[in-house]
Each structure stands twice: as structure tokens, then as C-alpha cells.
Design an enzyme around this catalytic site. Sequence first.
Site, PDB file in Angstrom:
ATOM      1  N   ARG A  84      33.399  77.509  32.772  1.00  0.00           N
ATOM      2  CA  ARG A  84      32.742  78.655  32.122  1.00  0.00           C
ATOM      3  C   ARG A  84      31.392  78.978  32.728  1.00  0.00           C
ATOM      4  O   ARG A  84      30.807  80.019  32.417  1.00  0.00           O
ATOM      5  CB  ARG A  84      32.616  78.420  30.607  1.00  0.00           C
ATOM      6  CG  ARG A  84      31.789  77.222  30.239  1.00  0.00           C
ATOM      7  CD  ARG A  84      31.929  76.879  28.758  1.00  0.00           C
ATOM      8  NE  ARG A  84      30.950  77.555  27.927  1.00  0.00           N
ATOM      9  CZ  ARG A  84      30.639  77.166  26.701  1.00  0.00           C
ATOM     10  NH1 ARG A  84      31.253  76.124  26.153  1.00  0.00           N
ATOM     11  NH2 ARG A  84      29.738  77.794  25.999  1.00  0.00           N
ATOM     12  N   CYS A 132      33.984  80.010  15.877  1.00  0.00           N
ATOM     13  CA  CYS A 132      32.555  80.136  16.187  1.00  0.00           C
ATOM     14  C   CYS A 132      32.288  80.365  17.678  1.00  0.00           C
ATOM     15  O   CYS A 132      31.142  80.364  18.103  1.00  0.00           O
ATOM     16  CB  CYS A 132      31.778  78.920  15.694  1.00  0.00           C
ATOM     17  SG  CYS A 132      32.244  77.405  16.525  1.00  0.00           S
ATOM     18  N   ASN A 183      35.034  79.149  23.240  1.00  0.00           N
ATOM     19  CA  ASN A 183      34.401  79.150  24.573  1.00  0.00           C
ATOM     20  C   ASN A 183      34.956  78.006  25.413  1.00  0.00           C
ATOM     21  O   ASN A 183      35.359  78.188  26.568  1.00  0.00           O
ATOM     22  CB  ASN A 183      32.884  78.980  24.469  1.00  0.00           C
ATOM     23  CG  ASN A 183      32.250  80.044  23.615  1.00  0.00           C
ATOM     24  OD1 ASN A 183      32.826  81.102  23.420  1.00  0.00           O
ATOM     25  ND2 ASN A 183      31.070  79.771  23.093  1.00  0.00           N
ATOM     26  N   ASP A 184      34.956  76.817  24.819  1.00  0.00           N
ATOM     27  CA  ASP A 184      35.479  75.674  25.560  1.00  0.00           C
ATOM     28  C   ASP A 184      36.997  75.642  25.547  1.00  0.00           C
ATOM     29  O   ASP A 184      37.616  75.203  26.516  1.00  0.00           O
ATOM     30  CB  ASP A 184      34.917  74.367  24.988  1.00  0.00           C
ATOM     31  CG  ASP A 184      33.524  74.108  25.527  1.00  0.00           C
ATOM     32  OD1 ASP A 184      33.351  74.228  26.758  1.00  0.00           O
ATOM     33  OD2 ASP A 184      32.614  73.818  24.749  1.00  0.00           O
ATOM     34  N   ARG A 216      23.684  74.859  16.803  1.00  0.00           N
ATOM     35  CA  ARG A 216      23.828  74.028  18.012  1.00  0.00           C
ATOM     36  C   ARG A 216      22.607  73.097  18.089  1.00  0.00           C
ATOM     37  O   ARG A 216      21.606  73.431  18.712  1.00  0.00           O
ATOM     38  CB  ARG A 216      23.890  74.906  19.263  1.00  0.00           C
ATOM     39  CG  ARG A 216      25.159  75.738  19.380  1.00  0.00           C
ATOM     40  CD  ARG A 216      25.135  76.540  20.678  1.00  0.00           C
ATOM     41  NE  ARG A 216      26.431  77.063  21.053  1.00  0.00           N
ATOM     42  CZ  ARG A 216      26.846  78.306  20.794  1.00  0.00           C
ATOM     43  NH1 ARG A 216      26.068  79.142  20.162  1.00  0.00           N
ATOM     44  NH2 ARG A 216      28.047  78.699  21.188  1.00  0.00           N
ATOM     45  N   GLU A 237      38.221  72.618  20.301  1.00  0.00           N
ATOM     46  CA  GLU A 237      37.859  73.291  21.557  1.00  0.00           C
ATOM     47  C   GLU A 237      38.465  72.606  22.772  1.00  0.00           C
ATOM     48  O   GLU A 237      38.197  72.972  23.908  1.00  0.00           O
ATOM     49  CB  GLU A 237      36.334  73.384  21.688  1.00  0.00           C
ATOM     50  CG  GLU A 237      35.586  72.088  21.486  1.00  0.00           C
ATOM     51  CD  GLU A 237      34.062  72.266  21.485  1.00  0.00           C
ATOM     52  OE1 GLU A 237      33.571  73.334  21.866  1.00  0.00           O
ATOM     53  OE2 GLU A 237      33.370  71.305  21.114  1.00  0.00           O
ATOM     54  N   ARG A 281      26.133  71.172  13.985  1.00  0.00           N
ATOM     55  CA  ARG A 281      26.944  70.440  14.963  1.00  0.00           C
ATOM     56  C   ARG A 281      26.116  69.296  15.538  1.00  0.00           C
ATOM     57  O   ARG A 281      24.951  69.492  15.893  1.00  0.00           O
ATOM     58  CB  ARG A 281      27.372  71.394  16.068  1.00  0.00           C
ATOM     59  CG  ARG A 281      28.219  70.713  17.119  1.00  0.00           C
ATOM     60  CD  ARG A 281      28.767  71.721  18.082  1.00  0.00           C
ATOM     61  NE  ARG A 281      27.771  72.174  19.028  1.00  0.00           N
ATOM     62  CZ  ARG A 281      27.999  73.105  19.955  1.00  0.00           C
ATOM     63  NH1 ARG A 281      29.179  73.691  20.012  1.00  0.00           N
ATOM     64  NH2 ARG A 281      27.057  73.463  20.794  1.00  0.00           N
ATOM     65  N   HIS A 303      26.089  78.532  28.639  1.00  0.00           N
ATOM     66  CA  HIS A 303      25.103  78.347  27.577  1.00  0.00           C
ATOM     67  C   HIS A 303      23.843  79.171  27.835  1.00  0.00           C
ATOM     68  O   HIS A 303      23.119  79.523  26.906  1.00  0.00           O
ATOM     69  CB  HIS A 303      24.796  76.861  27.383  1.00  0.00           C
ATOM     70  CG  HIS A 303      25.921  76.160  26.684  1.00  0.00           C
ATOM     71  ND1 HIS A 303      26.838  75.386  27.352  1.00  0.00           N
ATOM     72  CD2 HIS A 303      26.315  76.191  25.397  1.00  0.00           C
ATOM     73  CE1 HIS A 303      27.736  74.955  26.475  1.00  0.00           C
ATOM     74  NE2 HIS A 303      27.437  75.411  25.285  1.00  0.00           N
TER      75      HIS A 303
HETATM   76  C1  PEP Z   1      32.619  76.853  21.881  1.00  0.00           C
HETATM   77  O1  PEP Z   1      32.898  76.053  22.764  1.00  0.00           O
HETATM   78  O2  PEP Z   1      33.328  77.825  21.579  1.00  0.00           O
HETATM   79  C2  PEP Z   1      31.360  76.703  21.127  1.00  0.00           C
HETATM   80  C3  PEP Z   1      31.095  77.465  20.096  1.00  0.00           C
HETATM   81  O3  PEP Z   1      30.475  75.775  21.529  1.00  0.00           O
HETATM   82  P1  PEP Z   1      29.533  75.906  22.819  1.00  0.00           P
HETATM   83  O4  PEP Z   1      29.603  77.323  23.286  1.00  0.00           O
HETATM   84  O5  PEP Z   1      28.178  75.502  22.386  1.00  0.00           O
HETATM   85  O6  PEP Z   1      30.139  74.941  23.770  1.00  0.00           O
HETATM   86 MG    MG Z   2      31.915  74.156  22.885  1.00  0.00          MG
END
Ligand code: PEP
Ligand code: MG
Length: 566
Positions: A483, A520, A472-473, A312, A449, A348, A205
Site C-alpha cells: 500500500r 474502519c 486498507n490492509d 490509531r 485485515e 486500537r 499512513h
Molecule cells: C486498515 O488497515 O484498514 C486500517 C484501518 O488500519 P491502518 O490503515 O492504520 O493500517
Molecule cells: Mg491496518
Amino acid sequence: MAFIIQGKGVGDAIVFGKAWILPSVSKFEVEYKSISCGKVVHEEIRFRNAVKSLKAELKELSSSIEKNLNSEFKSILETYQLILDDNILINGTKEKIKSSKCNAEWALVQQLNFICNEFNKINDPYFRERQQDIEQLVSRLLKKLNALENSDIDAMNEKNNFPNASQQKNNWILISRDISFSEISYLDSHNVSAFATELGSPTSHLAILARSLNIPAILGLQKSFNLIEHGEEIILDSECGAIIVGADEKTIEFYKNRKLKKTNFKIQLQKLKDVRCITTDGIKISLMGNIEQPEETEKALNQGAEGIGLFRSEFLFLNKNSMPSEDEQYNAYKKVGNDMKGLPVTIRTLDSGADKILPYLDNNQEQPANPALGLRAIRLCLANTDIFITQIRALLRASKFGNIKILLPLISGSSELITCRTLIKNAMHQLDLEKREYNKKIQIGAMIEVPSAAIAIESLLPYLDFVSLGTNDLIQYTLAIDRTNRFVSNLYDAEHPAILELIRGVVSVCGRNNIPVSICGEMAGNASHTQLLLNLGIRSFSMNCNEILLIKEKILKLKTNTSYKQ
Ligand code: PEP
Ligand code: MG
């Protein structure tokens, strides 16, 4: 001698500047020095000067922040000012210098330990948070004392966290072991235009925040960054994740040219802002922006975003002393809804936990062995339904202003969705009783995710109006890669067959059920994945606003289905 120090880049900029090294001294390891009776007054004055200097600096910072976007940090600075006026820390330290005839550093740390012990006896998150504030201040006071010890005023400012006003005529690149979310917000106002840290990885993040604030960065920098000298001219290439030290004329010329080309390319890209995003085979692709702060809508619109695909909201909750109230949240959501003038705005609900800790929330404090697998996002909200209901009420009230949708993070199964739906209904019922208006047909979606949600997507769809792929998750949980951990970031593979299979499955099941799906995660804003995502059937992308035009430029040259090979 020229050399390169490597890490993982965030952004695609070339930055020339002087290195601003943040010393990674262990905060509270100080040496005990006994002093003679005659030196006690001198030591007290040294301590008083350090406090005075820090107070002045905080005051200056507070007034500069007022003009800036991150006004919430002002309240943190005010707390710091209050602590510096506080008897226990400041007078307690002076007393200790006198009674123990010791150096100010040692007295200060003893007093800190005493305060922390007292706070630990009180099981209250408020006091735990105050403890962190005091630790931060003590760390800064130690740096001041260290500089005063050397009676070197320049060193005092240089060793302090950020460049002072007179040093800001230079362009700085901050090099440090780590940087906090709140420190990132100080960079711009201190003429620090890029940063590089040893910790962190490009999908953390921290990286996402740097991208959204448009600050070029390198994370996971090799330890050899110790070889860079404070004030040395360096080049930061965030596209290649490299810091070039001791560059010769030829190298400088090379990077100047690259920088110029990038600037010209950006000017060209800007011309695409109002161009419809259509592939060469005539398919309309929707491009939306991810934002972290309400003020970012302007940037999204300037980049031609067709909506906000991911707000976010947790960034409204971070760097604060307490939970934002319903009205505070309502105003933020309303602003985004209004600013986007009827374009879709997907907000979100709070995704806190793991690497986004709220200091004022009790069950957000423990350090679990696997934070990413613990009480995070929707799990945290369903364990604290008052927080969830407050946020939902704010979102519903704001839904009158624009096209707001609710997105639920980290859904792993249908039972969570059923509970969320019930709570949302309760919130609607409350608003009905209060005769408040809201969009009764507000759309509710889920972040996909977690692998279980992707695999069992069919079982979730009866409760959803839309879905958003959070790659991402999804990558983190599917490939078992933390991550935030730089040691395994090389294994973080967005094009792993397992990930592609999950995306393909979600897109195809959603398509059969007429449920809109978008993506996203950071993958959406990475041009090297665009063709693959089109092939997998993705038609709606949401990304860091700074990438929108670059991805549009790419899509305008692509077909939706090719024999692209991985
Ligand atoms: C993700 O997990 O892809 C996402 C968009 O949310 P974040 O990166 O805030 O966990
Ligand atoms: Mg996420």
C-alpha cells in the site's frame, strides 16, 4: 505555457499558492575543497554562522509549536538544540577545518561519519536514534552552508526546509520527493497549506495522516515536478490529483468557481450534523470517526460522529524519543473517553512496524525484505509483552472514563487472540491487586485485515466482542499490493471481487453469531463505495472525520439493498 502534473490526490480541495520546492539534494554528497591557511578563519566563521542560524530557527520553531497541537515535537527540537551545543559534532568540525584545511561541508560530513562509526560499535537503540537526529541536523546545516556559500540570505531561507516568518504572508504548496510524519506537523505553522510528493500512495499512513490533519495532498507525483519553479504560482487539485502550472485567466476562473462550489457544499453539509443517519428504507446507519490524536475528538463531535470507531494509538508513540509511559497513555485515553461523553471509543493497541517505525525499539529497526509481512502491530506487541501490558493497563485504567473498547490489530489467527486475552487478564489481575478501578467488562475486538482472519472468522469469534474490518490492509494483503508503493497503487482495487467476498463472509458470519461488525478502512469514507458496502450488509462505518457528513449526505439518499452493479 500551461501544463498539468499528475499524481494521486488526498482530500478534495482546490488550493492556490506558490510552489515551495524542497530540493532533493543527496544529503551527504559534498565536494572536497582545499582552502589556504588564510581562509581557515573565514571558513570557521561560515560554519559558526550556519550553526547560529539553525539554532535561532529551531528556537523559533519550538516556541511556535508550543502553541500547537503537536507539542511532542518540542522534545525532538530540544534534542537538536543539545546536539548543536555538543562538542563532538560542532567543535570536531571546526578542528577538522583547521587540521585538514578544507571546506566546512566536507569537514562536517567527515565528522558525521566519525560519530556514526562510533555509534555503530554500540548496539543500543538509544544511540541509533541519536544518530538519526545528528544526520537530520547535518543535512540542515549543509543547506545553510550552501546558502551562505552563495552569500544570499534570501536563498538561505528559501532553500531551507520551510518558509520563514516574512515569507509566510504567502500561501505555499510544498513540492518535494518525500515528506516525513514530523515534517507534516510543521506545515500549518509555516503557512504551507498543501503538499505534493513524488513518493507515497493514497492508502499509505502518510496519506491517512494528511487526511486527518485536513491537509490537501498529492502523492506519487510524476517526476516532471522538476519543471515547477520555486515560487511559481500553481493550483493543486487534490480531488483529481493534479497540479496545474502556468494556468491562464480562464483556467484560474474555472478553479475559483469550483473552489467556491466546494465551500458552499461544505456549508450545506454542516447542516446535517445532528440529522439521524437513516437510509430511505428506514435502516439506521452508524457513522463514527477515525482519529490519530486525542485532540481530534472535538473535530469528530463537530462532524456529528456517533463515536470513535478507530483511535490509531501508535501516533502517540511516533515522533518521540522514548516509549510513552503508562500515565502518559492513560491521560490520552482518558481524555478521549471523557471528551466523547459516553459515546463508544474504540482504541486500537499499538500498530507499529512497516511504515511506522519506532526509533527507540530494538526489534523495530532492521529493514526486513517485506516489512508489511514482518514484526508489525500485534506481532510486535506479543514479542514485547512489556509494551503491550503497559498499554493495556493504561487502557483499562482509562476505561472508567467513558465507553472505551480495545481493538487488536493485524490478528491472523486464534492463538494470538488467546495470548492477548491471557495478557489482558494478567493486567486486570495486577490492577485488582493495586486496588485500581477499571471496567471489568471492557469489550475486546479485532481488526479483520489479514485474509486468514477474514476467511477463518468463525474460529476467532469465541474470543471477540466485536470486529472491525480494516480494508486498507485487507486489500494490501489479499491483492498482494504494497500500500505504500506508488508503482502498484493502480492495482489497489477496493471493489475487487475477492475483497467483496471476504467482506460479505465476515458480515454474514458475524451476523449469525450476533457479533457487531464495522468497517474502519479508507473505503468507509469513500462515497463511491457506500452503496456497495450497504449492499454487503455494513451498518456501521468509521472514517476520517472530514468525510462523515459527506457519507451521511449520501446514505440519506440510499436504500440498504439495491441491484447495484459493480
Ligand atoms: C486498515 O488497515 O484498514 C486500517 C484501518 O488500519 P491502518 O490503515 O492504520 O493500517
Ligand atoms: Mg491496518
